[in-house]
Design a protein around this motif. Structure first.
Motif, PDB file in Angstrom:
ATOM      1  N   PRO A 140       0.789  -1.004  -0.029  1.00  0.00           N
ATOM      2  CA  PRO A 140      -0.123   0.136  -0.006  1.00  0.00           C
ATOM      3  C   PRO A 140       1.094   1.569   0.110  1.00  0.00           C
ATOM      4  O   PRO A 140       2.186   1.322   0.299  1.00  0.00           O
ATOM      5  CB  PRO A 140      -0.920  -0.249   1.267  1.00  0.00           C
ATOM      6  CG  PRO A 140       0.008  -0.940   2.197  1.00  0.00           C
ATOM      7  CD  PRO A 140       0.650  -1.879   1.198  1.00  0.00           C
ATOM      8  N   ARG A 141       0.425   2.231  -0.202  1.00  0.00           N
ATOM      9  CA  ARG A 141       0.810   3.669  -0.435  1.00  0.00           C
ATOM     10  C   ARG A 141       0.273   4.558   0.735  1.00  0.00           C
ATOM     11  O   ARG A 141      -0.963   4.647   0.628  1.00  0.00           O
ATOM     12  CB  ARG A 141       0.901   4.234  -2.008  1.00  0.00           C
ATOM     13  CG  ARG A 141       1.602   3.537  -2.966  1.00  0.00           C
ATOM     14  CD  ARG A 141       3.248   3.214  -2.557  1.00  0.00           C
ATOM     15  NE  ARG A 141       3.823   4.287  -2.858  1.00  0.00           N
ATOM     16  CZ  ARG A 141       4.509   4.802  -3.939  1.00  0.00           C
ATOM     17  NH1 ARG A 141       4.367   3.952  -5.327  1.00  0.00           N
ATOM     18  NH2 ARG A 141       5.190   5.809  -4.056  1.00  0.00           N
ATOM     19  N   SER A 142       1.061   5.552   1.451  1.00  0.00           N
ATOM     20  CA  SER A 142       0.434   6.508   2.387  1.00  0.00           C
ATOM     21  C   SER A 142       0.747   7.796   1.816  1.00  0.00           C
ATOM     22  O   SER A 142       1.728   7.874   1.308  1.00  0.00           O
ATOM     23  CB  SER A 142       0.886   6.027   3.649  1.00  0.00           C
ATOM     24  OG  SER A 142       0.534   4.769   4.258  1.00  0.00           O
ATOM     25  N   ALA A 145       1.996   1.643   6.024  1.00  0.00           N
ATOM     26  CA  ALA A 145       0.641   0.932   5.958  1.00  0.00           C
ATOM     27  C   ALA A 145       1.061  -0.589   5.598  1.00  0.00           C
ATOM     28  O   ALA A 145       2.381  -0.889   4.925  1.00  0.00           O
ATOM     29  CB  ALA A 145      -0.089   1.668   4.916  1.00  0.00           C
ATOM     30  N   THR A 146       0.204  -1.468   6.138  1.00  0.00           N
ATOM     31  CA  THR A 146       0.491  -2.790   5.814  1.00  0.00           C
ATOM     32  C   THR A 146      -0.977  -3.374   5.356  1.00  0.00           C
ATOM     33  O   THR A 146      -2.078  -2.961   6.036  1.00  0.00           O
ATOM     34  CB  THR A 146       0.669  -3.611   6.932  1.00  0.00           C
ATOM     35  OG1 THR A 146       1.915  -2.986   7.772  1.00  0.00           O
ATOM     36  CG2 THR A 146       0.927  -5.018   6.896  1.00  0.00           C
ATOM     37  N   ASN A 190       1.693  -7.181   3.084  1.00  0.00           N
ATOM     38  CA  ASN A 190       2.664  -6.339   2.274  1.00  0.00           C
ATOM     39  C   ASN A 190       2.782  -5.214   2.960  1.00  0.00           C
ATOM     40  O   ASN A 190       2.090  -4.377   3.308  1.00  0.00           O
ATOM     41  CB  ASN A 190       2.055  -6.177   1.083  1.00  0.00           C
ATOM     42  CG  ASN A 190       1.992  -7.084  -0.068  1.00  0.00           C
ATOM     43  OD1 ASN A 190       2.681  -8.227  -0.157  1.00  0.00           O
ATOM     44  ND2 ASN A 190       0.761  -7.145  -0.718  1.00  0.00           N
ATOM     45  N   LEU A 191       4.208  -4.719   3.320  1.00  0.00           N
ATOM     46  CA  LEU A 191       4.471  -3.736   4.182  1.00  0.00           C
ATOM     47  C   LEU A 191       5.180  -2.544   3.401  1.00  0.00           C
ATOM     48  O   LEU A 191       5.920  -2.846   2.261  1.00  0.00           O
ATOM     49  CB  LEU A 191       5.699  -3.953   5.184  1.00  0.00           C
ATOM     50  CG  LEU A 191       6.139  -3.101   6.091  1.00  0.00           C
ATOM     51  CD1 LEU A 191       5.123  -2.379   7.081  1.00  0.00           C
ATOM     52  CD2 LEU A 191       7.416  -3.580   6.759  1.00  0.00           C
ATOM     53  N   GLU A 192       4.630  -1.333   3.461  1.00  0.00           N
ATOM     54  CA  GLU A 192       5.117  -0.228   2.747  1.00  0.00           C
ATOM     55  C   GLU A 192       6.389   0.187   3.068  1.00  0.00           C
ATOM     56  O   GLU A 192       6.592   0.344   4.484  1.00  0.00           O
ATOM     57  CB  GLU A 192       4.084   1.017   3.069  1.00  0.00           C
ATOM     58  CG  GLU A 192       4.607   2.423   2.355  1.00  0.00           C
ATOM     59  CD  GLU A 192       3.546   3.570   2.601  1.00  0.00           C
ATOM     60  OE1 GLU A 192       3.615   4.341   1.804  1.00  0.00           O
ATOM     61  OE2 GLU A 192       2.781   3.378   3.717  1.00  0.00           O
ATOM     62  N   ARG A 193       7.601  -0.078   2.423  1.00  0.00           N
ATOM     63  CA  ARG A 193       8.765   0.138   2.751  1.00  0.00           C
ATOM     64  C   ARG A 193       9.324   1.458   1.982  1.00  0.00           C
ATOM     65  O   ARG A 193      10.412   2.346   2.530  1.00  0.00           O
ATOM     66  CB  ARG A 193       9.871  -0.876   2.212  1.00  0.00           C
ATOM     67  CG  ARG A 193       9.279  -2.181   3.070  1.00  0.00           C
ATOM     68  CD  ARG A 193      10.265  -3.131   2.505  1.00  0.00           C
ATOM     69  NE  ARG A 193       9.911  -4.693   2.979  1.00  0.00           N
ATOM     70  CZ  ARG A 193      10.146  -5.125   4.324  1.00  0.00           C
ATOM     71  NH1 ARG A 193      10.663  -4.451   5.340  1.00  0.00           N
ATOM     72  NH2 ARG A 193       9.648  -6.318   4.782  1.00  0.00           N
ATOM     73  N   ARG A 194       8.940   2.006   1.109  1.00  0.00           N
ATOM     74  CA  ARG A 194       9.281   3.066   0.313  1.00  0.00           C
ATOM     75  C   ARG A 194       9.051   4.468   1.139  1.00  0.00           C
ATOM     76  O   ARG A 194       7.921   4.708   1.535  1.00  0.00           O
ATOM     77  CB  ARG A 194       8.729   3.123  -1.133  1.00  0.00           C
ATOM     78  CG  ARG A 194       9.119   4.207  -2.011  1.00  0.00           C
ATOM     79  CD  ARG A 194       8.441   4.059  -3.173  1.00  0.00           C
ATOM     80  NE  ARG A 194       8.874   5.210  -4.054  1.00  0.00           N
ATOM     81  CZ  ARG A 194       8.524   5.449  -5.318  1.00  0.00           C
ATOM     82  NH1 ARG A 194       7.462   4.823  -5.776  1.00  0.00           N
ATOM     83  NH2 ARG A 194       8.650   6.499  -5.844  1.00  0.00           N
ATOM     84  N   LYS A 214       5.579  11.968   0.475  1.00  0.00           N
ATOM     85  CA  LYS A 214       4.081  11.921   0.778  1.00  0.00           C
ATOM     86  C   LYS A 214       4.037  11.248   2.202  1.00  0.00           C
ATOM     87  O   LYS A 214       3.146  11.524   2.792  1.00  0.00           O
ATOM     88  CB  LYS A 214       3.439  11.298  -0.239  1.00  0.00           C
ATOM     89  CG  LYS A 214       3.207  11.977  -1.811  1.00  0.00           C
ATOM     90  CD  LYS A 214       2.464  11.237  -2.562  1.00  0.00           C
ATOM     91  CE  LYS A 214       2.201  12.074  -3.697  1.00  0.00           C
ATOM     92  NZ  LYS A 214       1.235  11.445  -4.621  1.00  0.00           N
ATOM     93  N   ASN A 215       4.985  10.277   2.180  1.00  0.00           N
ATOM     94  CA  ASN A 215       4.482   9.415   3.704  1.00  0.00           C
ATOM     95  C   ASN A 215       5.511   9.709   4.680  1.00  0.00           C
ATOM     96  O   ASN A 215       5.615   9.264   5.572  1.00  0.00           O
ATOM     97  CB  ASN A 215       4.659   7.864   3.342  1.00  0.00           C
ATOM     98  CG  ASN A 215       5.751   7.318   2.958  1.00  0.00           C
ATOM     99  OD1 ASN A 215       6.848   8.018   2.718  1.00  0.00           O
ATOM    100  ND2 ASN A 215       5.873   5.810   2.833  1.00  0.00           N
ATOM    101  N   ALA A 216       6.636  10.647   4.719  1.00  0.00           N
ATOM    102  CA  ALA A 216       7.584  11.043   5.494  1.00  0.00           C
ATOM    103  C   ALA A 216       7.681  12.686   5.481  1.00  0.00           C
ATOM    104  O   ALA A 216       7.705  13.237   4.285  1.00  0.00           O
ATOM    105  CB  ALA A 216       8.842  10.539   5.182  1.00  0.00           C
TER     106      ALA A 216
END
Length: 187
Positions: free
Chosen positions: A57-59, A165-166, A171-175, A179-181
């Motif tokens: 997923p993408r956050s 997000a998971t 599947n864990l969001e690693r990138r 946007k997410n940081a």
């Protein structure tokens, strides 16, 4: 027809009775569908097992709606999963979990805001403490809109906020992206 996942593998839960009418819940493993299983249940199990969701997923953290102060942490954002589109029932179960971490650099290590709202002792930056965000899944947009509210007691300084997000497939969001940081200062 409902789709679900357990520790052993993907399962399909179909509510049927002996005549095929809606009734008690039946659980079928997609790994080994037994002979004699009604054809409509075999088709449902096959459709569920055909989806191999490997997309994380993408956050995105909302900068306009998020506020971080010395005593209050309020973060809003969205997470989306482009996994199995045909499994809309599984998507509707709000199976995306979001963890938010707030950290402050301390030399080569990081100090995280813990569950008590205070900074921890310095630890490896790879060992983040994630606070669980609560949210609501929107079927129309296929996104989870989440919020994290927490009373904190943090000193002034430069901080980094990150959402991870998971999805229901694990599947864990690693990138890490813009946007997410987010980085910001607390005064």
């Amino acid at each position: 027809v409902e789709y679900g996942r357990t520790g052993e593998g993907l399962y399909v839960r179909v509510r049927v009775d002996e005549q095929g009418n809606v009734g008690p819940t039946t659980t079928i493993s997609t790994k080994d569908v037994l002979p004699g299983t009604p054809p409509e249940l075999q088709d449902a199990a096959l459709a569920a097992s055909a989806c191999g969701d490997r997309t994380p997923p993408r956050s995105a953290i909302s900068t306009k709606r998020s506020r971080v102060g010395r005593k209050q942490l309020y973060v809003k954002g969205r997470s989306a999963d482009r996994g199995c589109r045909e499994l809309s029932a599984a998507q509707a179960r709000n199976a995306i979990a979001v963890g938010v971490s707030l950290s402050k650099r301390s030399g080569k290590r990081c100090r995280y805001v813990g569950t008590d709202g205070r900074l921890t002792r310095p630890r490896k930056c790879s060992r983040a403490i994630k606070l669980r965000a609560k949210g609501r899944y929107n079927l129309k947009t296929r996104k989870l809109e989440w919020t994290l509210k927490k009373k904190v007691k943090i000193p002034r300084g430069r901080y980094r906020l990150r959402a991870t997000a998971t999805d229901q497939s694990g599947n864990l969001e690693r990138r890490v992206s813009r946007k997410n940081a987010r980085s910001f200062s607390v005064r």
